[in-house]
Design an enzyme around this catalytic site. Sequence first.
Site, PDB file in Angstrom:
ATOM      1  N   SER A 198       0.836  -1.146  -0.095  1.00  0.00           N
ATOM      2  CA  SER A 198      -0.164  -0.052   0.038  1.00  0.00           C
ATOM      3  C   SER A 198       0.992   1.245   0.036  1.00  0.00           C
ATOM      4  CB  SER A 198      -0.941  -0.089   1.183  1.00  0.00           C
ATOM      5  OG  SER A 198      -0.289  -0.155   2.657  1.00  0.00           O
ATOM      6  N   THR A 226      -2.604   6.292  -0.426  1.00  0.00           N
ATOM      7  CA  THR A 226      -3.882   6.137  -0.739  1.00  0.00           C
ATOM      8  C   THR A 226      -4.578   5.011  -0.780  1.00  0.00           C
ATOM      9  OG1 THR A 226      -3.471   8.307  -2.027  1.00  0.00           O
ATOM     10  CG2 THR A 226      -5.740   7.294  -2.318  1.00  0.00           C
ATOM     11  N   ASP A 259       4.748  11.621  -9.691  1.00  0.00           N
ATOM     12  CA  ASP A 259       5.589  10.706  -8.450  1.00  0.00           C
ATOM     13  C   ASP A 259       6.009   9.559  -9.149  1.00  0.00           C
ATOM     14  OD1 ASP A 259       6.003   9.422  -6.196  1.00  0.00           O
ATOM     15  OD2 ASP A 259       4.170   8.945  -5.750  1.00  0.00           O
TER      16      ASP A 259
HETATM   17  N1  LIG Z   1      -0.716  -4.903  -9.854  1.00  0.00           N
HETATM   18  C1  LIG Z   1       0.098  -5.009  -8.730  1.00  0.00           C
HETATM   19  N2  LIG Z   1       0.632  -5.925  -8.651  1.00  0.00           N
HETATM   20  C2  LIG Z   1       1.324  -6.028  -7.541  1.00  0.00           C
HETATM   21  N3  LIG Z   1       1.869  -5.099  -6.593  1.00  0.00           N
HETATM   22  C3  LIG Z   1       1.152  -3.800  -6.841  1.00  0.00           C
HETATM   23  C4  LIG Z   1       0.424  -3.714  -8.063  1.00  0.00           C
HETATM   24  N4  LIG Z   1      -0.100  -2.465  -8.013  1.00  0.00           N
HETATM   25  C5  LIG Z   1       0.490  -1.882  -6.852  1.00  0.00           C
HETATM   26  N5  LIG Z   1       1.349  -2.603  -6.288  1.00  0.00           N
HETATM   27  C6  LIG Z   1       2.017  -2.541  -5.087  1.00  0.00           C
HETATM   28  O1  LIG Z   1       1.114  -1.717  -4.014  1.00  0.00           O
HETATM   29  C7  LIG Z   1       1.722  -0.565  -3.651  1.00  0.00           C
HETATM   30  C8  LIG Z   1       0.711   0.483  -3.450  1.00  0.00           C
HETATM   31  O2  LIG Z   1       0.176   0.854  -4.878  1.00  0.00           O
HETATM   32  P1  LIG Z   1      -0.135   2.231  -5.285  1.00  0.00           P
HETATM   33  O3  LIG Z   1       1.362   2.526  -5.683  1.00  0.00           O
HETATM   34  O4  LIG Z   1      -1.004   2.220  -6.430  1.00  0.00           O
HETATM   35  O5  LIG Z   1      -0.681   2.988  -4.077  1.00  0.00           O
HETATM   36  P2  LIG Z   1      -0.479   4.547  -3.714  1.00  0.00           P
HETATM   37  O6  LIG Z   1      -1.404   4.801  -2.464  1.00  0.00           O
HETATM   38  O7  LIG Z   1      -0.951   5.301  -4.849  1.00  0.00           O
HETATM   39  O8  LIG Z   1       0.903   4.676  -3.401  1.00  0.00           O
HETATM   40  P3  LIG Z   1       1.755   6.161  -3.219  1.00  0.00           P
HETATM   41  O9  LIG Z   1       1.491   6.459  -2.139  1.00  0.00           O
HETATM   42  O10 LIG Z   1       3.273   5.328  -3.735  1.00  0.00           O
HETATM   43  O11 LIG Z   1       1.424   6.874  -4.361  1.00  0.00           O
HETATM   44  C9  LIG Z   1       2.625   0.065  -4.718  1.00  0.00           C
HETATM   45  O12 LIG Z   1       3.850   0.536  -4.061  1.00  0.00           O
HETATM   46  C10 LIG Z   1       3.280  -1.559  -5.380  1.00  0.00           C
HETATM   47  O13 LIG Z   1       4.423  -1.960  -5.000  1.00  0.00           O
END
Ligand SMILES: Nc1ncnc2c1ncn2[C@@H]1O[C@H](COP(=O)(O)OP(=O)(O)OP(=O)(O)O)[C@@H](O)[C@H]1O
Length: 473
Positions: free
Chosen positions: A126, A129, A258
């Site tokens: 995660s 968000t 980002d």
């Molecule tokens: N399709 C996927 N398969 C495996 N792992 C994933 C996938 N999508 C995201 N992740 C993992 O989950 C984490 C969180 O997803 P995401 O980056 O979309 O969330 P975020 O809340 O937008 O994060 P950030 O605060 O970095 O913007 C990512 O850092 C990634 O390592």
Amino acid sequence: VLFAPGSEPPRPGQSPGPSPAPGPGRRGGRGELARQIRARYEEVQRYSRGGPAPGAGRPERRRLMDLARGGPGLQRPRPPGARPPPDGSPSWPPAPGPGSPGSPGPGPRLGCAALRNVSGAQYVGSGYTKAVYRVRLPGGAAVALKAVDFSGHDLGSCVREFGARRGCYRLAAHKLLKEMVLLERLRHPNVLQLYGYCYQDSEDIPDTLTTITELGAPVEMIQLLQTSWEDRFRICLSLGRLLHHLAHSPLGSVTLLDFRPRQFVLVDGELKVTDLDDARVEETPCASSANCVLEFPARNFTLPCSAQGWCEGMNEKRNLYNAYRFFFTYLLPHSAPPSLRPLLDSIVNATGELTWGVDETLAQLEKVLHLYRSGQYLQNSTADSRAEYQRLPDSTIPQEDYRCWPSYHHGSCLLSVFNLAEAVDVCESHAQCRAFVVTNQTTWTGRQLVFFKTGWSHVVPDRNKTTYVKASG
Ligand SMILES: Nc1ncnc2c1ncn2[C@@H]1O[C@H](COP(=O)(O)OP(=O)(O)OP(=O)(O)O)[C@@H](O)[C@H]1O
């Protein structure tokens, strides 16, 4: 059982990322929250409907992806009372767009029905968000489910500021919605594939959005540094192809505000972008080049201001410099074939100085691929100093392994070669090597995988392998 993100399974602690906080303090309470939701909603609308953003060149119309409930696979009807709430923020879930159900072309295919009997839910990761889970669909395929993280920093800080859980959910969910729209509109082999989505009630919030995507493995830089140059080059080439696609997308030139390794995942060795909620299409408006400063921790670049009043190539160059500082500089030159080093160094230098654009960078990366794949990089190999090797067809050496770096296999020395001559060269360069076994397996560039061995005291039949043993010494 419907999937309830944030409520299960147990997960490790999370660190807040650098995404923007939801608002500039308590400026007008709920009215301010509604304003922020509307701004995000309008952004999603622009990306789902629009062609290029201002400053992005030639307009192009595309169908609106089936954003909302009612799209393929979505089960439940829109709740009867769903209309814009009195505070002026847009309704949730968003209304379907003109291109939605039944429109031709590829689009998300899976819906809530697909999530009904998933098994083996596992927390993957995660950020600020969203939370991501791995699940297995009834057919056996593993996919990623992404949803707003109910215990995440983004939702938490919004609730602390505005005290409105549902409104804060909607604010955060618009990020996920934006990501879903962009995944769909930017389809490419290096953009994570969107399989579908589902709106469902979760905890006390109605119509929470879950997206269903291809599953990847988080990018671990330390691990990448231990893999073969061939695999590291693949990641850099994937990134070059992605940045080229983003620079020429139907929406205009897309920049990833980002841009860190954690925004990407690996799928079968290919790098794919997964986190698109901080992507931006609009170029920066300017009156002079003084408005076009690209700032990075270690250095700044000033770009020209075009006659039309946009910073020229700023989106593309931001991506490129980030690719340089997070990926190319670590992954490209390190343990590369010596004859490719000058070209690789020029790619690293030119992206580090932003002297090339994305087109030239990709052209040079593709040239490296060509030289490598065609064996032209081997031109200076030491053909004359070669020892004699005896060929033992349909056989292998089950043991007598030694370790080498960077092996494709932990306990043995498994490397890729272009041809037999290169295998002999590798064996000659390893003091322990007395034999090698050519397999019928190939790497992504089509090179053959070869086990190098310390001896050949025990040779056994194997139809898929050929053993070569050193005739003397
Ligand atoms: N399709 C996927 N398969 C495996 N792992 C994933 C996938 N999508 C995201 N992740 C993992 O989950 C984490 C969180 O997803 P995401 O980056 O979309 O969330 P975020 O809340 O937008 O994060 P950030 O605060 O970095 O913007 C990512 O850092 C990634 O390592």
